[in-house]
Design an enzyme around this catalytic site. Structure first.
Site, PDB file in Angstrom:
ATOM      1  N   CYS A   1      17.844  58.858  35.556  1.00 38.69           N
ATOM      2  CA  CYS A   1      17.869  57.779  36.602  1.00 38.69           C
ATOM      3  C   CYS A   1      19.256  57.034  36.234  1.00 38.69           C
ATOM      4  O   CYS A   1      20.280  57.093  36.592  1.00 38.69           O
ATOM      5  CB  CYS A   1      16.671  56.638  36.335  1.00 38.69           C
ATOM      6  SG  CYS A   1      16.231  55.662  37.868  1.00 38.69           S
TER       7      CYS A   1
ATOM      8  N   ARG B   1      13.524  49.812  47.518  1.00 37.48           N
ATOM      9  CA  ARG B   1      13.820  50.936  46.377  1.00 37.48           C
ATOM     10  C   ARG B   1      13.342  52.222  46.562  1.00 37.48           C
ATOM     11  O   ARG B   1      12.409  52.270  47.510  1.00 37.48           O
ATOM     12  CB  ARG B   1      13.349  50.193  45.021  1.00 37.48           C
ATOM     13  CG  ARG B   1      13.959  49.279  44.476  1.00 37.48           C
ATOM     14  CD  ARG B   1      13.219  48.560  43.322  1.00 37.48           C
ATOM     15  NE  ARG B   1      13.466  49.485  42.086  1.00 37.48           N
ATOM     16  CZ  ARG B   1      14.486  49.492  41.416  1.00 37.48           C
ATOM     17  NH1 ARG B   1      15.550  48.756  41.710  1.00 37.48           N
ATOM     18  NH2 ARG B   1      14.745  50.293  40.517  1.00 37.48           N
TER      19      ARG B   1
ATOM     20  N   HIS C   1      11.505  60.244  36.637  1.00 38.85           N
ATOM     21  CA  HIS C   1      10.691  59.843  35.260  1.00 38.85           C
ATOM     22  C   HIS C   1       9.541  60.473  35.221  1.00 38.85           C
ATOM     23  O   HIS C   1       9.547  61.826  35.766  1.00 38.85           O
ATOM     24  CB  HIS C   1      10.451  58.239  35.234  1.00 38.85           C
ATOM     25  CG  HIS C   1      11.607  57.318  35.485  1.00 38.85           C
ATOM     26  ND1 HIS C   1      12.591  56.936  34.331  1.00 38.85           N
ATOM     27  CD2 HIS C   1      12.259  57.231  36.841  1.00 38.85           C
ATOM     28  CE1 HIS C   1      13.298  56.014  34.920  1.00 38.85           C
ATOM     29  NE2 HIS C   1      13.117  56.238  36.265  1.00 38.85           N
TER      30      HIS C   1
HETATM   31  N1  GLN Z   1      19.497  50.600  37.511  1.00 37.31           N
HETATM   32  C1  GLN Z   1      19.261  51.934  38.397  1.00 37.31           C
HETATM   33  C2  GLN Z   1      18.841  51.571  39.772  1.00 37.31           C
HETATM   34  O1  GLN Z   1      17.794  50.970  40.170  1.00 37.31           O
HETATM   35  C3  GLN Z   1      18.491  52.797  37.414  1.00 37.31           C
HETATM   36  C4  GLN Z   1      17.001  52.262  37.479  1.00 37.31           C
HETATM   37  C5  GLN Z   1      16.319  53.265  36.517  1.00 37.31           C
HETATM   38  O2  GLN Z   1      16.942  53.705  35.489  1.00 37.31           O
HETATM   39  N2  GLN Z   1      15.047  53.427  36.690  1.00 37.31           N
HETATM   40  O3  GLN Z   1      19.127  52.636  40.569  1.00 37.31           O
END
Ligand code: GLN
Length: 265
Positions: free
Chosen positions: A100, A137, A212
């Site tokens: 990520c 998101r 993840h």
């Molecule tokens: N900050 C990054 C995003 O929101 C990564 C988030 C994360 O590692 N879960 O894209």
């Protein structure tokens, strides 16, 4: 006389800043699966206190997710000789998983929702951009088929069937690949950007992914691929790993396939 036991050093990038959504589970899984095979494991943090020489000794690299703010702190530290050593390690074929926020840092840059563009290491030919605070998101379970070569072929030979990877994604940034292989093809979920059907990237032996999960306990064959690849790199000879009883992991995977209405391979 007993032969010297095999040993692996896992380098864990910025454990306190980069380990969202249980990414620490990847390190635990990797260590445990190696130790169950009698391989000695040392886990060392690679953070602000680390000298570049310590990065040189690492056999497997692990990097977890982070929020934008933490990514900035990491990138301020990961410069100069440290960045160069990490780059050399990956170029030399050190296997690793970067999840990520971590792959966003290995690309050319990451543009957060707020604030300045964060320059990355430019090791992976990819860029990541957050479309802005109002943008939704990419959250949910993700299922994908690895397509990157030779990883996909190695996994298929290991499992004697087509591998399918299950994870959980939660990212605002969208990643766009340049001249680098995608890690896989999305079956369910968003993947790199929710548009082009790609998930992650694969370069040398480094796995970049939005998954993840944590990724390795859900897909134990990936942990074994990392261990095998690291041993081969280190000892310059192929080492076969004793099989482990993965019944529970298998049942968890089947439950997820069912829940997500994905045809189980
Ligand atoms: N900050 C990054 C995003 O929101 C990564 C988030 C994360 O590692 N879960 O894209």
């Amino acid at each position: 006389m007993n032969p010297q036991p095999l040993e692996l050093i896992i380098g864990w990038l910025y454990p306190t800043l980069m380990s969202t959504y249980g990414d620490r589970g990847n390190v635990i899984c990797l260590q445990q699966r190696a130790e169950w095979r009698g391989i000695r494991v040392q886990v060392i943090p690679l953070d602000q206190q680390t000298a570049a020489t310590q990065i040189q000794n690492v056999d497997i690299l692990m990097g977890g997710g982070a929020q934008d703010r933490q990514q900035e702190i990491v990138m301020r530290d990961l410069r100069g000789i440290k960045a160069e050593t990490l780059r050399e390690k990956i170029e030399a074929g050190t296997p690793g998983v970067f999840t990520c926020g971590a792959p966003q840092l290995l690309g050319h840059y990451y543009e957060p929702a707020l604030g300045q563009r964060i320059e990355g290491l430019g090791l992976f030919d990819l860029v990541s951009k957050h479309p802005g605070q109002g943008a939704p998101r990419c959250i949910g379970n993700v299922v994908f088929e690895p397509t990157a070569s030779p990883l996909a072929q190695d996994l298929e030979a290991m499992l004697v069937k087509k591998p399918v990877i299950i994870g959980f994604e939660n990212h605002g940034g969208r990643t766009y690949l340049g001249n680098v292989q995608p890690l896989g093809r999305v079956i369910k979920g968003y993947g790199n950007n929710g548009e082009d059907g790609t998930e992650g990237a694969f370069y040398r032996n480094a796995i970049a992914t939005y998954s993840h999960g944590p990724l390795l306990p859900k897909n134990p064959f990936l942990a074994d691929w990392l261990i095998q690849t690291a041993l081969k790199q280190k000892y310059q000879t192929a080492v076969s790993l004793e099989p482990l009883d993965d019944t529970l992991a298998g049942q968890a995977r089947q439950a997820m396939f069912k829940r997500l209405a994905v045809t189980a391979p």
